[in-house]
Design a protein around this motif. Structure first.
Motif, PDB file in Angstrom:
ATOM      1  N   ASP A 333       1.650  16.681  -1.288  1.00  0.00           N
ATOM      2  CA  ASP A 333       0.653  16.389  -0.255  1.00  0.00           C
ATOM      3  C   ASP A 333      -0.088  15.086  -0.527  1.00  0.00           C
ATOM      4  O   ASP A 333      -0.518  14.405   0.402  1.00  0.00           O
ATOM      5  CB  ASP A 333      -0.329  17.553  -0.107  1.00  0.00           C
ATOM      6  CG  ASP A 333      -1.143  17.789  -1.370  1.00  0.00           C
ATOM      7  OD1 ASP A 333      -0.572  17.646  -2.471  1.00  0.00           O
ATOM      8  OD2 ASP A 333      -2.332  18.115  -1.252  1.00  0.00           O
ATOM      9  N   ILE A 334      -0.224  14.733  -1.794  1.00  0.00           N
ATOM     10  CA  ILE A 334      -0.860  13.466  -2.148  1.00  0.00           C
ATOM     11  C   ILE A 334       0.149  12.329  -2.048  1.00  0.00           C
ATOM     12  O   ILE A 334      -0.138  11.262  -1.503  1.00  0.00           O
ATOM     13  CB  ILE A 334      -1.453  13.529  -3.577  1.00  0.00           C
ATOM     14  CG1 ILE A 334      -2.607  14.534  -3.622  1.00  0.00           C
ATOM     15  CG2 ILE A 334      -1.931  12.152  -4.028  1.00  0.00           C
ATOM     16  CD1 ILE A 334      -3.193  14.737  -5.000  1.00  0.00           C
ATOM     17  N   ASN A 335       1.335  12.565  -2.551  1.00  0.00           N
ATOM     18  CA  ASN A 335       2.373  11.538  -2.573  1.00  0.00           C
ATOM     19  C   ASN A 335       2.725  11.061  -1.166  1.00  0.00           C
ATOM     20  O   ASN A 335       2.974   9.860  -0.939  1.00  0.00           O
ATOM     21  CB  ASN A 335       3.628  12.087  -3.263  1.00  0.00           C
ATOM     22  CG  ASN A 335       4.636  10.999  -3.554  1.00  0.00           C
ATOM     23  OD1 ASN A 335       4.327   9.996  -4.210  1.00  0.00           O
ATOM     24  ND2 ASN A 335       5.848  11.193  -3.074  1.00  0.00           N
ATOM     25  N   SER A 336       2.715  11.958  -0.200  1.00  0.00           N
ATOM     26  CA  SER A 336       3.138  11.614   1.157  1.00  0.00           C
ATOM     27  C   SER A 336       2.161  10.701   1.874  1.00  0.00           C
ATOM     28  O   SER A 336       2.561   9.941   2.775  1.00  0.00           O
ATOM     29  CB  SER A 336       3.331  12.902   1.969  1.00  0.00           C
ATOM     30  OG  SER A 336       2.108  13.610   2.090  1.00  0.00           O
ATOM     31  N   LYS A 337       0.895  10.745   1.507  1.00  0.00           N
ATOM     32  CA  LYS A 337      -0.097   9.945   2.218  1.00  0.00           C
ATOM     33  C   LYS A 337      -0.679   8.791   1.397  1.00  0.00           C
ATOM     34  O   LYS A 337      -1.462   7.989   1.912  1.00  0.00           O
ATOM     35  CB  LYS A 337      -1.240  10.820   2.710  1.00  0.00           C
ATOM     36  CG  LYS A 337      -1.984  11.567   1.616  1.00  0.00           C
ATOM     37  CD  LYS A 337      -2.983  12.556   2.218  1.00  0.00           C
ATOM     38  CE  LYS A 337      -3.677  13.391   1.142  1.00  0.00           C
ATOM     39  NZ  LYS A 337      -4.590  14.411   1.711  1.00  0.00           N
ATOM     40  N   ALA A 338      -0.251   8.680   0.137  1.00  0.00           N
ATOM     41  CA  ALA A 338      -0.811   7.648  -0.737  1.00  0.00           C
ATOM     42  C   ALA A 338      -0.107   6.314  -0.565  1.00  0.00           C
ATOM     43  O   ALA A 338       1.100   6.245  -0.319  1.00  0.00           O
ATOM     44  CB  ALA A 338      -0.714   8.101  -2.192  1.00  0.00           C
ATOM     45  N   THR A 339      -0.878   5.237  -0.713  1.00  0.00           N
ATOM     46  CA  THR A 339      -0.310   3.900  -0.795  1.00  0.00           C
ATOM     47  C   THR A 339       0.163   3.680  -2.220  1.00  0.00           C
ATOM     48  O   THR A 339      -0.572   3.988  -3.168  1.00  0.00           O
ATOM     49  CB  THR A 339      -1.365   2.833  -0.439  1.00  0.00           C
ATOM     50  OG1 THR A 339      -1.815   3.064   0.910  1.00  0.00           O
ATOM     51  CG2 THR A 339      -0.818   1.433  -0.568  1.00  0.00           C
ATOM     52  N   LYS A 340       1.359   3.177  -2.391  1.00  0.00           N
ATOM     53  CA  LYS A 340       1.932   2.998  -3.729  1.00  0.00           C
ATOM     54  C   LYS A 340       1.792   1.539  -4.163  1.00  0.00           C
ATOM     55  O   LYS A 340       2.078   0.613  -3.403  1.00  0.00           O
ATOM     56  CB  LYS A 340       3.405   3.388  -3.757  1.00  0.00           C
ATOM     57  CG  LYS A 340       3.750   4.715  -3.074  1.00  0.00           C
ATOM     58  CD  LYS A 340       3.107   5.897  -3.739  1.00  0.00           C
ATOM     59  CE  LYS A 340       3.704   7.221  -3.291  1.00  0.00           C
ATOM     60  NZ  LYS A 340       3.745   7.434  -1.830  1.00  0.00           N
ATOM     61  N   VAL A 341       1.334   1.355  -5.411  1.00  0.00           N
ATOM     62  CA  VAL A 341       1.266   0.005  -5.993  1.00  0.00           C
ATOM     63  C   VAL A 341       1.868   0.073  -7.392  1.00  0.00           C
ATOM     64  O   VAL A 341       2.116   1.145  -7.939  1.00  0.00           O
ATOM     65  CB  VAL A 341      -0.179  -0.522  -6.064  1.00  0.00           C
ATOM     66  CG1 VAL A 341      -0.793  -0.619  -4.692  1.00  0.00           C
ATOM     67  CG2 VAL A 341      -1.042   0.340  -6.979  1.00  0.00           C
ATOM     68  N   THR A 342       2.108  -1.090  -7.969  1.00  0.00           N
ATOM     69  CA  THR A 342       2.609  -1.174  -9.338  1.00  0.00           C
ATOM     70  C   THR A 342       1.764  -2.178 -10.110  1.00  0.00           C
ATOM     71  O   THR A 342       0.933  -2.890  -9.520  1.00  0.00           O
ATOM     72  CB  THR A 342       4.084  -1.622  -9.361  1.00  0.00           C
ATOM     73  OG1 THR A 342       4.177  -2.908  -8.726  1.00  0.00           O
ATOM     74  CG2 THR A 342       4.988  -0.630  -8.623  1.00  0.00           C
ATOM     75  N   GLY A 343       1.983  -2.261 -11.413  1.00  0.00           N
ATOM     76  CA  GLY A 343       1.299  -3.263 -12.208  1.00  0.00           C
ATOM     77  C   GLY A 343       0.445  -2.699 -13.312  1.00  0.00           C
ATOM     78  O   GLY A 343       0.101  -1.515 -13.309  1.00  0.00           O
ATOM     79  N   GLY A 344       0.131  -3.533 -14.295  1.00  0.00           N
ATOM     80  CA  GLY A 344      -0.752  -3.146 -15.382  1.00  0.00           C
ATOM     81  C   GLY A 344      -0.074  -2.453 -16.545  1.00  0.00           C
ATOM     82  O   GLY A 344      -0.721  -2.139 -17.535  1.00  0.00           O
ATOM     83  N   VAL A 345       1.247  -2.240 -16.450  1.00  0.00           N
ATOM     84  CA  VAL A 345       1.972  -1.571 -17.530  1.00  0.00           C
ATOM     85  C   VAL A 345       2.976  -2.561 -18.112  1.00  0.00           C
ATOM     86  O   VAL A 345       3.826  -3.097 -17.390  1.00  0.00           O
ATOM     87  CB  VAL A 345       2.729  -0.320 -17.015  1.00  0.00           C
ATOM     88  CG1 VAL A 345       3.527   0.318 -18.136  1.00  0.00           C
ATOM     89  CG2 VAL A 345       1.727   0.668 -16.434  1.00  0.00           C
ATOM     90  N   ASN A 346       2.868  -2.814 -19.416  1.00  0.00           N
ATOM     91  CA  ASN A 346       3.779  -3.762 -20.068  1.00  0.00           C
ATOM     92  C   ASN A 346       5.080  -3.073 -20.478  1.00  0.00           C
ATOM     93  O   ASN A 346       5.102  -1.922 -20.810  1.00  0.00           O
ATOM     94  CB  ASN A 346       3.096  -4.370 -21.314  1.00  0.00           C
ATOM     95  CG  ASN A 346       1.835  -5.154 -20.945  1.00  0.00           C
ATOM     96  OD1 ASN A 346       1.816  -5.817 -19.911  1.00  0.00           O
ATOM     97  ND2 ASN A 346       0.817  -5.081 -21.775  1.00  0.00           N
TER      98      ASN A 346
END
Length: 346
Positions: A333-346
């Motif tokens: 239910d959270i995954n379906s409506k969330a905006t996805k971003v990346t970054g901050g992980v080396n």
């Protein structure tokens, strides 16, 4: 005799023609003169308004709110380069500079001050009780001492608040990380905006039997040492909409990721820097709403007659890199409506 009469008639005719030509030239000159005068009156009738922008510090959320403010004014007919002049100043996180900026705006008699963030608002309000002040990115204007109520400030101030439900924020975090016993919160102890959020966090955390560990700083330079010392004793970190912390999101994200500590961010900007998630507002939209209020004032309305407002539409942002790194399962239910971003992980 006949010849003399003809000569007299010819001379008389020449005099009449000369007179007519002279009158015609005079009339044309008068018409041309009146046209020029009319044109000058039209130009002098158009007023150009000057708005001084006092922004506390440069970071994504505050920059977006400033851009939204200018767009909101444009939509209401006030456009830079036409009938609007913007004097943008940035205090670089220094309250003393914010005060100097405010004093300069008062001295130069700007038509309005747009204050971005609590410290800039307080500096502006301390500088003038006469010039209209519109604000944004301020959590609690009453607690900041610039307004008597949300419905009517009772002062020369109005604007838009970035207050977000602490209940909704902790709901999101505990759904993603259900076993939290101790939640750290990093904030600048000299920011009224942040103190108000910490108090709300404590109240909501108590309902859930979550202990709060305060990690206070006064400058960006203290973040590395103070946060590093606390990471071993917390299960997750909350980064509120604090301007000092926001200017060091990269550092905060890096420290927490290296210790596998998830971060709940008070705003979207921190998520792409290593935060796990946020549920918050769109700062561009928040600034645009402030721009609409500013237009009402330029059109003659008093700031105290314009309600201080918040945004009701909330958006969830999740960093998929952090989800993978921390091996977190995101409910459907959270995954379906969330905006996805990346970054901050080396």
């Amino acid at each position: 005799m006949v010849g003399k009469k003809k000569l007299v008639l010819i001379l008389s005719g020449l005099l009449v023609m000369t007179g007519l030509m002279s009158c015609s030239n005079t009339n044309m000159e008068e018409k041309e003169g009146s046209t020029t005068e009319s044109s000058e009156n039209v130009e002098s009738d158009g007023k150009t308004y000057t708005i001084g922008i006092n922004q506390l510090v440069q970071h994504d959320a505050l920059d977006a709110s400033r851009q939204g403010f200018i767009e909101g004014l444009k939509e209401k007919g006030f456009e830079e380069g036409k009938n609007l002049k913007i004097d943008y100043q940035n205090a670089q996180g220094d309250m003393a500079i914010a005060k100097t900026i405010s004093d300069q705006f008062v001295t130069s008699k700007v038509d309005m001050i747009f204050a971005i963030a609590t410290s800039s608002l307080q500096a502006s309000y301390n500088a003038t009780k006469d010039i209209p002040i519109v604000f944004t990115a301020v959590t609690d204007p009453i607690d900041a001492g610039v307004a008597n109520s949300w419905e009517s400030s009772g002062t020369n101030v109005t604007g838009t608040s970035d207050m977000v439900s602490m209940e909704e924020q902790l709901d999101l975090l505990t759904e993603l990380v259900p076993d939290i016993k101790t939640l750290g919160v990093i904030y600048n102890s000299s920011e009224a905006n942040s103190l108000a959020q910490v108090q709300e966090l404590k109240k909501e955390a108590e309902k859930r039997n979550i202990d709060i560990k305060e990690i206070s700083v006064t400058t960006v330079n203290e973040i590395n040492q103070n946060l590093s010392a606390a990471l071993g004793s917390i299960d997750a970190l909350y980064a509120p909409t604090d301007n000092t912390v926001a200017s060091a999101y990269d550092l905060v994200g890096n420290l927490c990721i290296n210790k596998n500590i998830p971060i709940l961010c008070g705003e979207e900007a921190g998520v792409s820097k290593g935060g796990l998630c946020s549920i918050g507002i769109d700062y561009f939209k928040l600034g645009k709403e402030a721009g609409y209020k500013a237009a009402e004032i330029l059109n003659g309305k008093a700031p105290s007659d314009i309600e201080i407002s918040t945004l009701s539409d909330m958006s969830i942002t999740i960093n998929t890199d952090v989800v993978e790194k921390l091996n977190i399962t995101v409910p459907d239910d959270i995954n379906s409506k969330a905006t996805k971003v990346t970054g901050g992980v080396n």
